[in-house]
Write a protein that holds these residues in place. Structure first.
Motif, PDB file in Angstrom:
ATOM      1  N   THR A 168       0.974  -1.214   0.196  1.00 50.13           N
ATOM      2  CA  THR A 168      -0.038   0.024  -0.001  1.00 50.13           C
ATOM      3  C   THR A 168       0.960   1.324  -0.082  1.00 50.13           C
ATOM      4  N   LYS A 169       2.045   1.164   0.586  1.00 52.35           N
ATOM      5  CA  LYS A 169       2.829   2.249   0.669  1.00 52.35           C
ATOM      6  C   LYS A 169       3.298   2.504  -1.023  1.00 52.35           C
ATOM      7  N   CYS A 170       3.627   1.613  -1.747  1.00 49.48           N
ATOM      8  CA  CYS A 170       3.917   1.612  -2.983  1.00 49.48           C
ATOM      9  C   CYS A 170       2.844   2.333  -3.814  1.00 49.48           C
ATOM     10  N   LEU A 171       1.617   1.959  -3.442  1.00 49.19           N
ATOM     11  CA  LEU A 171       0.429   2.510  -4.177  1.00 49.19           C
ATOM     12  C   LEU A 171       0.405   4.081  -3.757  1.00 49.19           C
ATOM     13  N   GLN A 182     -12.362   1.583  -0.684  1.00 48.24           N
ATOM     14  CA  GLN A 182     -11.671   0.601  -0.272  1.00 48.24           C
ATOM     15  C   GLN A 182     -11.613  -0.709  -1.182  1.00 48.24           C
ATOM     16  N   ASN A 183     -12.520  -0.976  -1.979  1.00 47.15           N
ATOM     17  CA  ASN A 183     -12.590  -2.016  -2.711  1.00 47.15           C
ATOM     18  C   ASN A 183     -11.458  -1.982  -4.142  1.00 47.15           C
ATOM     19  N   GLN A 184     -11.568  -0.749  -4.398  1.00 46.90           N
ATOM     20  CA  GLN A 184     -10.670  -0.309  -5.482  1.00 46.90           C
ATOM     21  C   GLN A 184      -9.036  -0.490  -5.243  1.00 46.90           C
ATOM     22  N   TRP A 185      -8.982  -0.006  -3.701  1.00 48.30           N
ATOM     23  CA  TRP A 185      -7.716   0.034  -2.916  1.00 48.30           C
ATOM     24  C   TRP A 185      -7.322  -1.282  -2.913  1.00 48.30           C
ATOM     25  N   VAL A 192      -0.347  -5.027  -7.230  1.00 49.01           N
ATOM     26  CA  VAL A 192       0.927  -4.813  -6.746  1.00 49.01           C
ATOM     27  C   VAL A 192       1.756  -5.783  -6.164  1.00 49.01           C
ATOM     28  N   PHE A 193       0.997  -6.537  -5.172  1.00 51.75           N
ATOM     29  CA  PHE A 193       1.384  -7.690  -4.629  1.00 51.75           C
ATOM     30  C   PHE A 193       2.010  -8.793  -5.646  1.00 51.75           C
ATOM     31  N   ASN A 194       1.254  -8.982  -6.609  1.00 50.88           N
ATOM     32  CA  ASN A 194       1.754 -10.005  -7.607  1.00 50.88           C
ATOM     33  C   ASN A 194       2.578  -9.409  -8.778  1.00 50.88           C
ATOM     34  N   VAL A 195       2.816  -8.100  -9.145  1.00 44.82           N
ATOM     35  CA  VAL A 195       3.864  -7.712  -9.999  1.00 44.82           C
ATOM     36  C   VAL A 195       4.769  -7.062  -9.804  1.00 44.82           C
ATOM     37  N   GLY A 196       4.788  -6.610  -8.542  1.00 45.03           N
ATOM     38  CA  GLY A 196       5.684  -6.062  -7.700  1.00 45.03           C
ATOM     39  C   GLY A 196       5.703  -4.433  -8.039  1.00 45.03           C
ATOM     40  N   CYS A 197       6.404  -3.656  -6.993  1.00 42.30           N
ATOM     41  CA  CYS A 197       5.966  -2.184  -7.192  1.00 42.30           C
ATOM     42  C   CYS A 197       6.830  -1.486  -8.056  1.00 42.30           C
ATOM     43  N   ALA A 242      -9.403 -10.914 -13.311  1.00 45.05           N
ATOM     44  CA  ALA A 242     -10.904 -10.898 -13.605  1.00 45.05           C
ATOM     45  C   ALA A 242     -11.166 -11.051 -12.091  1.00 45.05           C
ATOM     46  N   ALA A 243     -10.750 -11.424 -11.135  1.00 48.10           N
ATOM     47  CA  ALA A 243     -11.343 -11.402  -9.761  1.00 48.10           C
ATOM     48  C   ALA A 243     -10.936  -9.768  -9.050  1.00 48.10           C
ATOM     49  N   GLU A 244      -9.746  -9.261  -9.686  1.00 47.59           N
ATOM     50  CA  GLU A 244      -9.316  -8.060  -9.391  1.00 47.59           C
ATOM     51  C   GLU A 244     -10.249  -6.932  -9.817  1.00 47.59           C
TER      52      GLU A 244
END
Length: 261
Positions: A168-171, A182-185, A192-197, A242-244
């Protein structure tokens, strides 16, 4: 007595002059909101001609070409477009970010579903040693995790919650012109967790959000571009994106960025 009255009057006049010197005039009737955007709750209303003090400024919802918002001494936010500061740039310090450090339960559930549970440190699909729900080991044997191995699903979930703030700090550091619930966040944090900062920071997804485009449109068009691993489309990534998108486009009244509710 007369001297005391005169001194009081002078002090009052000087304080009024100071307020006028440090304040700015509202050029129209104006809503002061709980956050820097038109989607936030209205806290109070300033009448046309009101003199307000600005404690700090921050990016927010685009209002007629102006993305700057002013936080007033009343603790709420107004669009700088309607305030006569004499410039479209900052006239005071930038407000500290108050985005949500954590993500909601839907986001946690999404990440755990697609990361999968690993009890002991072992290489993931890309060969990187991971444990729990996608925790990338930083030291030999994942010693930084501070949990006994093998992990239980409960301790793995705790480890994930501890890891989330770095994403979340990266975002929070790369977004500057968007209002997210909060859902969008949570959906973007999963991404980001998946692809990296680093990949997120340089992405067209972030650039388009910062340019003021519709967040739902950007997410629907940009997230599916991140389905490759090793140059191949992976079914698991197709499902995750798709879930995201589904989570991102699910309405929520709770804000997450740039102010958390």
């Amino acid at each position: 007595m007369k001297l005391a009255t005169l001194a009081t009057a002078i002090a009052f006049a000087l304080s009024s002059l100071t307020l006028a010197a440090n304040g700015y005039t509202v050029k129209d009737s104006l809503h002061c909101r709980s956050g820097p955007g038109t989607g936030y709750a209205i806290i109070k209303i300033y009448k046309k001609g009101t003199n307000i003090s600005i404690s700090c400024q921050t990016p927010g919802t685009n209002v007629l070409g102006d993305t700057l918002w002013d936080k007033t001494s009343d603790g709420c936010y107004v669009s700088d477009y309607y305030v006569l500061t004499g410039t479209s740039s900052y006239v005071t310090r930038k407000c500290p970010s108050k985005y949500c450090v954590e993500i909601n339960q839907r986001g946690i559930d999404l990440i755990t579903e697609f990361e999968g549970f690993v009890a002991n440190p072992s290489p993931d699909a890309t060969g990187l040693p991971t444990v729990g729900y996608g925790h990338q080991c930083q030291t030999k044997g994942c010693g930084e995790a501070k949990y006994k191995f093998p992990l239980t699903k409960a301790t793995a979930r705790e480890l994930l919650v501890n890891d989330i703030p770095s994403y979340t700090k990266c975002l929070g550091s790369c977004l500057n012109n968007v209002s997210l619930n909060q859902n969008q966040w949570a959906a973007l944090t999963s991404w980001v967790f998946n692809v990296g900062c680093g990949s997120a920071e340089s992405s067209s997804l972030v650039k388009r959000l910062n340019s003021g485009e519709s967040p739902n449109t950007v997410a629907a068009q940009e997230l599916p571009k991140w389905q490759l691993a090793g140059g191949k489309v992976l079914p698991g990534l197709v499902r995750r994106r798709a879930a995201e998108i589904k989570l991102f486009t699910t309405a929520s009244s709770k804000k997450a960025y740039p102010a958390c509710q």
